[in-house]
Scaffold this active site. Structure first.
Site, PDB file in Angstrom:
ATOM      1  N   TYR A 223     -13.247  10.029   0.048  1.00  0.00           N
ATOM      2  CA  TYR A 223     -14.503   9.827   0.783  1.00  0.00           C
ATOM      3  C   TYR A 223     -14.260  10.072   2.274  1.00  0.00           C
ATOM      4  CZ  TYR A 223     -13.122   5.198   2.544  1.00  0.00           C
ATOM      5  OH  TYR A 223     -12.490   4.174   3.191  1.00  0.00           O
TER       6      TYR A 223
ATOM      7  N   ARG B 103       0.828  -1.224   0.000  1.00  0.00           N
ATOM      8  CA  ARG B 103       0.000   0.000   0.000  1.00  0.00           C
ATOM      9  C   ARG B 103       0.856   1.265   0.000  1.00  0.00           C
ATOM     10  NH1 ARG B 103      -3.284  -3.016   2.943  1.00  0.00           N
ATOM     11  NH2 ARG B 103      -2.762  -2.289   5.037  1.00  0.00           N
TER      12      ARG B 103
ATOM     13  N   TYR C 134       0.422   4.472  -2.363  1.00  0.00           N
ATOM     14  CA  TYR C 134       0.246   5.838  -1.854  1.00  0.00           C
ATOM     15  C   TYR C 134       1.233   6.802  -2.517  1.00  0.00           C
ATOM     16  CZ  TYR C 134      -2.561   3.738   1.901  1.00  0.00           C
ATOM     17  OH  TYR C 134      -3.511   3.058   2.613  1.00  0.00           O
TER      18      TYR C 134
HETATM   19  C1  LIG Z   1      -8.653   4.478   5.060  1.00  0.00           C
HETATM   20  S1  LIG Z   1      -9.825   4.772   6.308  1.00  0.00           S
HETATM   21  C2  LIG Z   1     -10.706   6.108   5.600  1.00  0.00           C
HETATM   22  C3  LIG Z   1     -11.520   6.882   6.596  1.00  0.00           C
HETATM   23  C4  LIG Z   1     -12.243   8.077   5.977  1.00  0.00           C
HETATM   24  N1  LIG Z   1     -11.277   9.032   5.480  1.00  0.00           N
HETATM   25  C5  LIG Z   1     -13.174   8.781   6.952  1.00  0.00           C
HETATM   26  O1  LIG Z   1     -13.045   9.985   7.113  1.00  0.00           O
HETATM   27  O2  LIG Z   1     -14.033   8.121   7.527  1.00  0.00           O
HETATM   28  C6  LIG Z   1     -10.869   3.388   6.110  1.00  0.00           C
HETATM   29  C7  LIG Z   1     -11.525   3.008   7.424  1.00  0.00           C
HETATM   30  O3  LIG Z   1     -12.576   3.931   7.703  1.00  0.00           O
HETATM   31  C8  LIG Z   1     -13.655   3.255   8.320  1.00  0.00           C
HETATM   32  N2  LIG Z   1     -14.821   3.376   7.409  1.00  0.00           N
HETATM   33  C9  LIG Z   1     -14.820   3.640   6.097  1.00  0.00           C
HETATM   34  N3  LIG Z   1     -16.082   3.633   5.613  1.00  0.00           N
HETATM   35  C10 LIG Z   1     -16.880   3.361   6.665  1.00  0.00           C
HETATM   36  C11 LIG Z   1     -18.290   3.221   6.824  1.00  0.00           C
HETATM   37  N4  LIG Z   1     -19.125   3.328   5.796  1.00  0.00           N
HETATM   38  N5  LIG Z   1     -18.761   2.940   8.050  1.00  0.00           N
HETATM   39  C12 LIG Z   1     -17.946   2.802   9.119  1.00  0.00           C
HETATM   40  N6  LIG Z   1     -16.604   2.920   9.023  1.00  0.00           N
HETATM   41  C13 LIG Z   1     -16.083   3.195   7.818  1.00  0.00           C
HETATM   42  C14 LIG Z   1     -13.246   1.798   8.473  1.00  0.00           C
HETATM   43  O4  LIG Z   1     -12.660   1.635   9.773  1.00  0.00           O
HETATM   44  C15 LIG Z   1     -12.214   1.663   7.378  1.00  0.00           C
HETATM   45  O5  LIG Z   1     -11.309   0.603   7.629  1.00  0.00           O
END
Ligand SMILES: C[S@@+](CC[C@H](N)C(=O)[O-])C[C@H]1O[C@@H](n2cnc3c(N)ncnc32)[C@H](O)[C@@H]1O
Length: 275
Positions: A94, A68, A72
């Site tokens: 997102y 990863r 990046y």
């Molecule tokens: C790389 S991070 C990105 C987080 C994103 N930037 C945010 O602001 O929520 C990915 C993590 O965010 C969380 N995540 C992403 N989508 C989600 C959702 N729909 N519901 C709950 N947690 C979510 C999970 O823990 C996932 O492993």
């Protein structure tokens, strides 16, 4: 120093883009010469494409087996190349673009170091949705939040009377940082670490905020010692509810000239219930 007019705007589109895309972000996406995006679903990418046809997904830089960190680096290079040519680049992630998004922070750092204007615009994160869906008020209860693998490996002083959020279950144990899969042994190890602070039958919640307008929020409750039975997706976040509420420290109250047995403590408890 460069600065030929190139500029980088890093925006967050929220978790449910249909309802959480801000007016400011919509404007930046529209105005940019070029848009790069990391979206959790194709619908969201389509909405951004309707706003600006000159859009490319940064997810093409992910590849099974490719570390990863290398993906990046490629994302950062892709974002900065047109900035160096004088373009206004909008990079859309997102959720909140500053929450668990290394390439977003790194692109900003590098753009600024090269003399370009670079700004991050916040968005609604998964944790914001969790707070709303599960009814938590950090102003009342406090909030602890960690990346799950980071939490597992590094000893933390955690407070079981404060809610705990653990992110990125889907890559827990992916040491190669290239498979995007959870290692069940790591899930058991995580549950054992948590069991040092919580009863083994403490009920925890695997949470996934609804992404599309017709999706349902997932909030699967399970005893801690059965956490390994659940399936995790890229959207899974673990919520560990608190055990009880903290009690005021008598010495501290006395030092403040407050009567620990009287109205002062009662006032704090009232605040806890009503705010
Ligand atoms: C790389 S991070 C990105 C987080 C994103 N930037 C945010 O602001 O929520 C990915 C993590 O965010 C969380 N995540 C992403 N989508 C989600 C959702 N729909 N519901 C709950 N947690 C979510 C999970 O823990 C996932 O492993």
């Amino acid at each position: 120093m460069s600065g030929s007019g190139g500029r980088l705007s890093v925006v967050g589109t929220g978790i449910r883009l249909a309802g959480q895309l801000t007016v400011e972000t919509r404007h930046l996406v529209r105005q940019a010469h070029r848009v790069f995006a990391v979206m959790a679903d194709p619908f969201s990418l389509g909405v951004l494409r309707d706003l600006n046809a000159n859009i490319a997904s940064l997810q093409v830089h992910y590849s099974k087996g490719r570390p990863r960190d290398e993906s990046y680096e490629r994302m950062v290079d892709a974002m900065l190349e047109p900035v160096r040519k004088g373009e206004h680049v909008c990079a859309a992630f997102y959720g909140h673009p500053g929450v668990f998004v290394w390439p977003a922070h790194e692109a900003i750092r590098r753009a600024r170091a090269e003399g370009f204007e670079a700004t991050m615009y916040p968005g609604v994160s998964a944790e914001d949705c969790l707070i709303a869906d599960l009814g938590i008020d950090p102003g009342v209860s406090g909030l602890q939040t960690y990346e799950a693998a980071d939490f597992l490996v590094h000893p933390r002083t955690i407070d079981a009377r404060t809610p705990l959020v653990l992110w990125q279950l889907a890559v827990l144990g992916d040491l190669s940082r290239s498979t995007f899969e959870t290692d069940p042994a790591w899930v058991r190890a995580l549950a054992l670490v948590l069991a040092e602070s919580y009863p083994a039958d403490h009920r925890v919640i695997v949470y996934e905020a609804a992404v599309g307008p017709f999706d349902r929020t997932r909030a699967d409750e399970v005893p801690l010692d059965q956490l390994h039975d659940l399936e995790f997706t890229q959207a899974s976040t673990l919520y560990v509810p608190p055990i009880g509420v903290p009690e005021a420290d008598e010495n501290r109250l006395r030092r403040l000239g407050l009567d620990p047995t009287g109205r002062a403590e009662a006032a704090f408890q009232k605040h806890r219930r009503t705010s």
